[in-house]
Design an enzyme around this catalytic site. Structure first.
Site, PDB file in Angstrom:
ATOM      1  N   ARG A  57      36.048 -98.795 -76.899  1.00 25.26           N
ATOM      2  CA  ARG A  57      35.440 -97.909 -76.421  1.00 25.26           C
ATOM      3  C   ARG A  57      34.201 -97.491 -77.934  1.00 25.26           C
ATOM      4  NH1 ARG A  57      35.585 -92.310 -73.350  1.00 25.26           N
ATOM      5  NH2 ARG A  57      35.909 -93.602 -71.653  1.00 25.26           N
ATOM      6  N   HIS A  67      31.406 -99.466 -67.395  1.00 21.48           N
ATOM      7  CA  HIS A  67      32.841 -98.733 -67.972  1.00 21.48           C
ATOM      8  C   HIS A  67      33.389 -99.491 -66.740  1.00 21.48           C
ATOM      9  CE1 HIS A  67      35.708 -96.307 -68.362  1.00 21.48           C
ATOM     10  NE2 HIS A  67      34.898 -95.352 -67.687  1.00 21.48           N
ATOM     11  N   GLN A  86      36.751 -98.783 -65.522  1.00 17.36           N
ATOM     12  CA  GLN A  86      36.726 -97.780 -64.820  1.00 17.36           C
ATOM     13  C   GLN A  86      36.559 -97.613 -63.403  1.00 17.36           C
ATOM     14  OE1 GLN A  86      37.077 -93.665 -65.473  1.00 17.36           O
ATOM     15  NE2 GLN A  86      36.978 -93.681 -63.086  1.00 17.36           N
ATOM     16  N   ASP A 136      28.545 -88.937 -60.940  1.00 15.25           N
ATOM     17  CA  ASP A 136      28.311 -88.885 -63.024  1.00 15.25           C
ATOM     18  C   ASP A 136      27.782 -88.059 -63.676  1.00 15.25           C
ATOM     19  OD1 ASP A 136      30.037 -89.598 -65.051  1.00 15.25           O
ATOM     20  OD2 ASP A 136      28.832 -91.643 -65.476  1.00 15.25           O
ATOM     21  N   CYS A 185      34.215 -89.905 -62.464  1.00 19.67           N
ATOM     22  CA  CYS A 185      35.238 -90.691 -62.976  1.00 19.67           C
ATOM     23  C   CYS A 185      36.334 -89.573 -63.966  1.00 19.67           C
ATOM     24  CB  CYS A 185      34.183 -92.039 -64.429  1.00 19.67           C
ATOM     25  SG  CYS A 185      32.665 -90.814 -65.292  1.00 19.67           S
ATOM     26  N   ARG A 240      43.672 -95.084 -63.200  1.00 20.81           N
ATOM     27  CA  ARG A 240      42.805 -95.724 -64.214  1.00 20.81           C
ATOM     28  C   ARG A 240      45.032 -96.298 -64.971  1.00 20.81           C
ATOM     29  NH1 ARG A 240      38.785 -93.872 -66.979  1.00 20.81           N
ATOM     30  NH2 ARG A 240      39.030 -96.136 -68.306  1.00 20.81           N
TER      31      ARG A 240
HETATM   32  N1  NVA Z   1      28.457 -92.001 -68.282  1.00 19.35           N
HETATM   33  C1  NVA Z   1      30.082 -91.342 -68.958  1.00 19.35           C
HETATM   34  C2  NVA Z   1      30.691 -91.967 -68.694  1.00 19.35           C
HETATM   35  C3  NVA Z   1      32.297 -90.813 -68.881  1.00 19.35           C
HETATM   36  C4  NVA Z   1      33.521 -91.417 -68.784  1.00 19.35           C
HETATM   37  C5  NVA Z   1      29.434 -91.303 -70.432  1.00 19.35           C
HETATM   38  O1  NVA Z   1      29.282 -92.003 -71.053  1.00 19.35           O
HETATM   39  O2  NVA Z   1      29.640 -90.374 -71.291  1.00 19.35           O
HETATM   40  N1   CP Z   2      36.914 -91.091 -67.397  1.00 21.55           N
HETATM   41  C1   CP Z   2      36.836 -91.778 -68.324  1.00 21.55           C
HETATM   42  O1   CP Z   2      36.933 -92.815 -69.345  1.00 21.55           O
HETATM   43  O2   CP Z   2      37.562 -90.353 -69.220  1.00 21.55           O
HETATM   44  P1   CP Z   2      37.057 -89.924 -70.504  1.00 21.55           P
HETATM   45  O3   CP Z   2      35.852 -90.439 -70.996  1.00 21.55           O
HETATM   46  O4   CP Z   2      38.300 -89.281 -71.202  1.00 21.55           O
HETATM   47  O5   CP Z   2      38.050 -91.660 -71.097  1.00 21.55           O
END
Ligand code: NVA
Ligand code: CP
Length: 321
Positions: free
Chosen positions: A117, A144, A147, A240, A280, A308
Protein backbone atom coordinates in the site's frame (compact mmCIF):
# COMPACT_ATOMS: atom_id res chain seq x y z
CA UNK A 1 5.61 -25.48 -14.55
CA UNK A 2 2.75 -22.95 -14.55
CA UNK A 3 -0.59 -24.52 -13.73
CA UNK A 4 -3.32 -23.59 -16.20
CA UNK A 5 -7.05 -23.45 -15.47
CA UNK A 6 -9.43 -24.21 -18.32
CA UNK A 7 -12.75 -22.29 -18.27
CA UNK A 8 -14.92 -23.01 -21.31
CA UNK A 9 -12.51 -22.49 -24.23
CA UNK A 10 -10.18 -20.14 -22.31
CA UNK A 11 -7.00 -21.08 -20.48
CA UNK A 12 -6.61 -18.94 -17.37
CA UNK A 13 -3.19 -18.54 -15.78
CA UNK A 14 -2.81 -16.83 -12.42
CA UNK A 15 0.21 -18.45 -10.77
CA UNK A 16 3.12 -16.03 -10.49
CA UNK A 17 1.12 -13.09 -11.89
CA UNK A 18 0.84 -9.68 -10.23
CA UNK A 19 -2.46 -8.13 -9.09
CA UNK A 20 -1.93 -4.44 -9.83
CA UNK A 21 -5.18 -3.30 -11.51
CA UNK A 22 -8.35 -5.01 -12.74
CA UNK A 23 -7.79 -3.89 -16.34
CA UNK A 24 -4.94 -6.45 -16.47
CA UNK A 25 -7.49 -9.28 -16.16
CA UNK A 26 -10.07 -10.62 -18.59
CA UNK A 27 -13.78 -10.90 -17.81
CA UNK A 28 -13.37 -14.68 -17.41
CA UNK A 29 -10.44 -14.22 -15.02
CA UNK A 30 -12.36 -11.77 -12.81
CA UNK A 31 -15.45 -14.01 -12.72
CA UNK A 32 -13.21 -17.01 -11.90
CA UNK A 33 -11.56 -15.09 -9.02
CA UNK A 34 -15.06 -14.38 -7.68
CA UNK A 35 -15.99 -18.07 -7.95
CA UNK A 36 -12.86 -19.06 -6.03
CA UNK A 37 -13.66 -16.40 -3.40
CA UNK A 38 -17.16 -17.86 -2.93
CA UNK A 39 -15.75 -21.39 -2.65
CA UNK A 40 -13.16 -20.32 -0.06
CA UNK A 41 -15.78 -18.33 1.86
CA UNK A 42 -18.02 -21.39 1.99
CA UNK A 43 -15.15 -23.61 3.23
CA UNK A 44 -14.30 -21.11 5.93
CA UNK A 45 -17.93 -20.73 7.04
CA UNK A 46 -18.23 -24.53 7.34
CA UNK A 47 -14.97 -24.71 9.29
CA UNK A 48 -13.40 -26.87 6.57
CA UNK A 49 -9.64 -26.79 6.02
CA UNK A 50 -8.30 -24.78 3.07
CA UNK A 51 -4.58 -24.52 3.80
CA UNK A 52 -3.56 -23.95 0.18
CA UNK A 53 -0.60 -21.77 1.20
CA UNK A 54 1.00 -23.95 3.86
CA UNK A 55 4.52 -22.67 4.52
CA UNK A 56 4.14 -19.60 2.26
CA UNK A 57 4.93 -16.09 3.49
CA UNK A 58 3.47 -12.74 2.35
CA UNK A 59 5.47 -9.54 2.98
CA UNK A 60 3.11 -6.57 3.47
CA UNK A 61 4.60 -3.09 2.93
CA UNK A 62 2.48 -0.23 4.27
CA UNK A 63 3.33 3.42 3.52
CA UNK A 64 -0.21 4.53 4.49
CA UNK A 65 -2.58 3.64 7.35
CA UNK A 66 -4.92 0.66 7.14
CA UNK A 67 -7.42 -1.30 9.22
CA UNK A 68 -9.23 -3.58 6.76
CA UNK A 69 -6.44 -4.25 4.26
CA UNK A 70 -3.85 -5.08 6.88
CA UNK A 71 -6.08 -7.27 9.02
CA UNK A 72 -7.80 -9.09 6.13
CA UNK A 73 -4.55 -9.94 4.31
CA UNK A 74 -2.88 -11.03 7.56
CA UNK A 75 -5.83 -13.16 8.72
CA UNK A 76 -6.28 -14.47 5.16
CA UNK A 77 -2.70 -15.76 5.00
CA UNK A 78 -3.08 -17.41 8.41
CA UNK A 79 -6.36 -19.12 7.40
CA UNK A 80 -4.68 -20.34 4.19
CA UNK A 81 -1.97 -22.00 6.29
CA UNK A 82 0.68 -19.37 5.58
CA UNK A 83 2.08 -16.35 7.35
CA UNK A 84 2.19 -12.59 6.80
CA UNK A 85 4.86 -10.11 7.84
CA UNK A 86 3.80 -6.49 8.43
CA UNK A 87 6.48 -4.14 7.08
CA UNK A 88 5.83 -0.51 7.97
CA UNK A 89 7.79 1.80 5.69
CA UNK A 90 8.78 3.64 8.89
CA UNK A 91 10.68 0.58 10.06
CA UNK A 92 12.19 -0.86 6.87
CA UNK A 93 15.08 0.68 4.93
CA UNK A 94 12.70 1.70 2.11
CA UNK A 95 11.60 4.52 4.42
CA UNK A 96 15.25 5.66 4.72
CA UNK A 97 15.80 5.81 0.96
CA UNK A 98 16.67 2.23 -0.07
CA UNK A 99 15.47 1.85 -3.65
CA UNK A 100 12.24 0.13 -4.62
CA UNK A 101 14.14 -2.14 -7.01
CA UNK A 102 16.63 -3.31 -4.35
CA UNK A 103 13.74 -3.84 -1.91
CA UNK A 104 11.94 -5.95 -4.54
CA UNK A 105 15.03 -8.05 -5.27
CA UNK A 106 15.80 -8.66 -1.58
CA UNK A 107 12.23 -9.52 -0.55
CA UNK A 108 12.00 -11.91 -3.52
CA UNK A 109 14.77 -13.98 -1.85
CA UNK A 110 12.77 -14.39 1.38
CA UNK A 111 9.01 -14.32 0.83
CA UNK A 112 6.53 -15.79 -1.68
CA UNK A 113 4.54 -12.64 -2.43
CA UNK A 114 4.46 -8.92 -1.63
CA UNK A 115 1.42 -6.81 -0.84
CA UNK A 116 2.05 -3.07 -0.94
CA UNK A 117 0.00 0.00 0.00
CA UNK A 118 1.68 3.19 -1.14
CA UNK A 119 1.18 6.59 -2.78
CA UNK A 120 2.42 6.44 -6.35
CA UNK A 121 1.07 3.73 -8.64
CA UNK A 122 4.41 3.81 -10.48
CA UNK A 123 6.11 2.60 -7.28
CA UNK A 124 3.98 -0.55 -7.32
CA UNK A 125 4.75 -1.09 -10.99
CA UNK A 126 8.47 -0.65 -10.29
CA UNK A 127 8.27 -3.09 -7.39
CA UNK A 128 6.51 -5.65 -9.60
CA UNK A 129 8.99 -5.16 -12.45
CA UNK A 130 11.91 -5.90 -10.12
CA UNK A 131 10.39 -8.68 -8.00
CA UNK A 132 10.48 -12.31 -9.09
CA UNK A 133 7.38 -13.06 -6.98
CA UNK A 134 3.77 -11.83 -7.29
CA UNK A 135 3.05 -8.25 -6.19
CA UNK A 136 -0.44 -7.34 -4.97
CA UNK A 137 -1.69 -3.75 -4.97
CA UNK A 138 -3.21 -2.96 -1.56
CA UNK A 139 -4.06 0.64 -2.66
CA UNK A 140 -2.24 3.40 -4.48
CA UNK A 141 -3.35 6.96 -5.20
CA UNK A 142 -4.64 5.64 -8.55
CA UNK A 143 -6.16 2.20 -7.87
CA UNK A 144 -7.70 -0.01 -5.17
CA UNK A 145 -8.35 -3.28 -7.06
CA UNK A 146 -8.52 -5.63 -4.04
CA UNK A 147 -11.31 -3.45 -2.66
CA UNK A 148 -13.26 -3.62 -5.89
CA UNK A 149 -12.93 -7.40 -6.21
CA UNK A 150 -14.59 -7.57 -2.77
CA UNK A 151 -17.21 -5.05 -3.93
CA UNK A 152 -18.06 -7.20 -6.97
CA UNK A 153 -18.39 -10.25 -4.71
CA UNK A 154 -20.73 -8.30 -2.42
CA UNK A 155 -22.88 -7.06 -5.31
CA UNK A 156 -23.06 -10.57 -6.81
CA UNK A 157 -24.15 -12.02 -3.45
CA UNK A 158 -26.85 -9.40 -2.86
CA UNK A 159 -28.14 -9.05 -6.42
CA UNK A 160 -27.50 -12.58 -7.73
CA UNK A 161 -25.73 -11.23 -10.81
CA UNK A 162 -23.41 -8.51 -12.09
CA UNK A 163 -24.01 -8.14 -15.84
CA UNK A 164 -26.90 -5.82 -16.63
CA UNK A 165 -26.82 -3.93 -13.29
CA UNK A 166 -26.20 -0.20 -13.01
CA UNK A 167 -23.61 1.01 -10.51
CA UNK A 168 -23.49 4.69 -9.60
CA UNK A 169 -20.51 6.31 -7.87
CA UNK A 170 -20.99 9.75 -6.33
CA UNK A 171 -18.09 11.92 -5.18
CA UNK A 172 -14.39 12.11 -5.99
CA UNK A 173 -14.09 10.58 -9.45
CA UNK A 174 -10.35 11.12 -9.52
CA UNK A 175 -9.64 8.61 -6.77
CA UNK A 176 -8.43 5.04 -6.36
CA UNK A 177 -11.81 3.45 -5.60
CA UNK A 178 -13.60 5.22 -8.47
CA UNK A 179 -10.91 4.17 -10.95
CA UNK A 180 -10.90 0.51 -9.91
CA UNK A 181 -14.71 0.46 -9.88
CA UNK A 182 -14.75 1.75 -13.44
CA UNK A 183 -12.29 -0.92 -14.57
CA UNK A 184 -14.09 -3.71 -12.70
CA UNK A 185 -17.64 -2.74 -13.66
CA UNK A 186 -17.02 -2.70 -17.39
CA UNK A 187 -15.19 -6.04 -17.28
CA UNK A 188 -18.24 -7.76 -15.77
CA UNK A 189 -20.88 -6.05 -17.90
CA UNK A 190 -22.24 -3.54 -15.39
CA UNK A 191 -23.14 -0.01 -16.45
CA UNK A 192 -21.32 2.63 -14.43
CA UNK A 193 -22.19 6.29 -13.88
CA UNK A 194 -19.90 8.64 -12.00
CA UNK A 195 -20.99 12.05 -10.72
CA UNK A 196 -18.20 14.35 -9.61
CA UNK A 197 -17.75 18.10 -9.36
CA UNK A 198 -15.76 19.89 -12.07
CA UNK A 199 -12.04 19.37 -11.45
CA UNK A 200 -12.56 15.97 -9.81
CA UNK A 201 -13.45 13.82 -12.82
CA UNK A 202 -11.80 10.40 -13.25
CA UNK A 203 -8.39 9.94 -14.89
CA UNK A 204 -8.70 10.37 -18.67
CA UNK A 205 -6.70 7.30 -19.70
CA UNK A 206 -8.63 5.02 -17.32
CA UNK A 207 -11.92 6.48 -18.62
CA UNK A 208 -11.00 5.96 -22.28
CA UNK A 209 -9.90 2.38 -21.61
CA UNK A 210 -13.05 1.66 -19.59
CA UNK A 211 -15.23 2.92 -22.45
CA UNK A 212 -13.27 0.63 -24.79
CA UNK A 213 -13.61 -2.40 -22.47
CA UNK A 214 -17.30 -1.58 -21.97
CA UNK A 215 -17.73 -1.85 -25.73
CA UNK A 216 -16.72 -5.52 -25.45
CA UNK A 217 -19.11 -6.38 -22.61
CA UNK A 218 -22.02 -4.04 -23.40
CA UNK A 219 -21.37 -1.75 -20.40
CA UNK A 220 -22.15 1.95 -20.59
CA UNK A 221 -19.86 4.49 -18.93
CA UNK A 222 -21.41 7.84 -17.94
CA UNK A 223 -19.37 10.67 -16.43
CA UNK A 224 -21.31 13.71 -15.30
CA UNK A 225 -21.39 16.63 -12.85
CA UNK A 226 -25.05 15.85 -12.07
CA UNK A 227 -25.61 13.41 -9.15
CA UNK A 228 -29.36 13.07 -9.86
CA UNK A 229 -28.72 12.07 -13.49
CA UNK A 230 -26.05 9.58 -12.39
CA UNK A 231 -28.14 7.88 -9.72
CA UNK A 232 -31.24 7.43 -11.92
CA UNK A 233 -32.42 3.78 -11.67
CA UNK A 234 -29.15 2.63 -10.09
CA UNK A 235 -29.00 -0.85 -8.53
CA UNK A 236 -25.85 -0.04 -6.57
CA UNK A 237 -24.77 3.30 -5.09
CA UNK A 238 -21.16 3.76 -4.00
CA UNK A 239 -19.27 6.63 -2.50
CA UNK A 240 -15.90 7.21 -0.86
CA UNK A 241 -14.27 9.86 1.31
CA UNK A 242 -13.91 13.31 -0.19
CA UNK A 243 -10.33 13.59 1.10
CA UNK A 244 -8.19 10.52 0.52
CA UNK A 245 -5.00 9.63 2.36
CA UNK A 246 -2.25 12.06 1.37
CA UNK A 247 -4.70 14.89 0.48
CA UNK A 248 -5.27 16.13 4.04
CA UNK A 249 -4.08 19.68 3.33
CA UNK A 250 -6.92 20.03 0.76
CA UNK A 251 -9.65 19.10 3.27
CA UNK A 252 -11.32 22.53 3.51
CA UNK A 253 -11.31 23.05 -0.26
CA UNK A 254 -12.76 19.58 -0.82
CA UNK A 255 -15.53 20.00 1.78
CA UNK A 256 -16.77 22.96 -0.28
CA UNK A 257 -16.27 21.33 -3.70
CA UNK A 258 -18.17 18.15 -2.78
CA UNK A 259 -20.99 19.64 -0.66
CA UNK A 260 -23.62 18.91 -3.38
CA UNK A 261 -22.36 15.33 -3.80
CA UNK A 262 -23.55 13.73 -0.56
CA UNK A 263 -25.31 10.35 -0.72
CA UNK A 264 -28.48 11.02 1.27
CA UNK A 265 -32.11 9.84 1.30
CA UNK A 266 -33.22 12.59 -1.09
CA UNK A 267 -30.65 11.59 -3.73
CA UNK A 268 -31.30 7.85 -3.27
CA UNK A 269 -35.00 8.35 -4.14
CA UNK A 270 -33.90 8.42 -7.77
CA UNK A 271 -32.29 4.95 -7.58
CA UNK A 272 -34.16 1.65 -7.87
CA UNK A 273 -36.21 0.99 -4.72
CA UNK A 274 -34.06 -2.08 -3.89
CA UNK A 275 -30.67 -0.38 -4.38
CA UNK A 276 -27.75 -1.40 -2.21
CA UNK A 277 -25.22 1.03 -0.76
CA UNK A 278 -21.48 0.33 -0.67
CA UNK A 279 -18.58 2.25 0.89
CA UNK A 280 -15.05 0.88 1.20
CA UNK A 281 -14.73 2.50 4.67
CA UNK A 282 -13.50 4.37 6.62
CA UNK A 283 -16.54 6.67 6.25
CA UNK A 284 -17.30 10.21 7.38
CA UNK A 285 -20.98 10.30 8.33
CA UNK A 286 -22.46 13.70 7.51
CA UNK A 287 -19.94 14.33 4.72
CA UNK A 288 -19.98 11.93 1.73
CA UNK A 289 -22.90 9.93 3.20
CA UNK A 290 -25.56 10.47 5.83
CA UNK A 291 -25.84 8.13 8.83
CA UNK A 292 -29.39 7.38 7.65
CA UNK A 293 -28.03 5.76 4.47
CA UNK A 294 -24.84 4.07 5.69
CA UNK A 295 -26.54 2.70 8.81
CA UNK A 296 -29.86 2.07 7.04
CA UNK A 297 -31.51 -0.98 5.47
CA UNK A 298 -29.95 -0.55 2.00
CA UNK A 299 -26.38 -0.53 3.31
CA UNK A 300 -24.20 -3.63 2.91
CA UNK A 301 -20.94 -2.00 4.00
CA UNK A 302 -20.06 -4.59 6.64
CA UNK A 303 -20.68 -7.53 4.27
CA UNK A 304 -18.43 -5.60 1.89
CA UNK A 305 -15.73 -5.23 4.56
CA UNK A 306 -15.96 -8.95 5.40
CA UNK A 307 -15.63 -9.84 1.73
CA UNK A 308 -12.20 -8.21 1.64
CA UNK A 309 -11.03 -11.32 3.48
CA UNK A 310 -12.65 -13.84 1.12
CA UNK A 311 -11.78 -12.03 -2.13
CA UNK A 312 -8.15 -11.58 -1.08
CA UNK A 313 -7.82 -15.22 -0.04
CA UNK A 314 -8.84 -16.07 -3.62
CA UNK A 315 -6.20 -13.71 -5.03
CA UNK A 316 -3.55 -15.16 -2.71
CA UNK A 317 -4.43 -18.77 -3.53
CA UNK A 318 -4.48 -18.16 -7.28
CA UNK A 319 -1.23 -16.18 -7.41
CA UNK A 320 0.85 -17.98 -4.78
CA UNK A 321 -0.30 -21.61 -4.49
N1 NVA B 1 -9.92 6.76 -1.27
C1 NVA B 1 -9.57 6.36 0.07
C2 NVA B 1 -9.74 4.89 0.25
C3 NVA B 1 -9.41 4.37 1.63
C4 NVA B 1 -9.54 2.89 1.74
C5 NVA B 1 -8.14 6.77 0.36
O1 NVA B 1 -7.29 6.60 -0.50
O2 NVA B 1 -7.88 7.28 1.46
N1 CP C 1 -11.19 -0.05 2.62
C1 CP C 1 -9.90 -0.09 3.01
O1 CP C 1 -8.97 -0.33 2.22
O2 CP C 1 -9.73 0.08 4.33
P1 CP C 1 -8.35 0.28 5.10
O3 CP C 1 -7.80 1.62 4.70
O4 CP C 1 -8.73 0.24 6.56
O5 CP C 1 -7.41 -0.81 4.73
Amino acid sequence: MVEAIQVNDQVLQFKGKDFLQLSDFTTEEILYMLDVAKEIKSLQKQGKPHAYLSGKVLGMIFEKSSTRTRVSFEVGMLQLGGHAIFLSSKDIQLGRGESISDTAKVLSRYVDGIMIRTFSHESVEELAANATIPVINGLTDLQHPAQVLADLLTIQEHKGKLAGLKLCYIGDGNNNVAHSLMEGAVKVGMDISIASPPGYLPNGTITVNAIKDGGQTGSNVMITNDPVAAVQDADVIVTDVWTSMGQEEETEKRLKAFSAYQVNAELCKHAKSDFIFLHCLPAHRGEEVTAEIIDGSHSVVFDEAENRLHAQKAILKLLLA
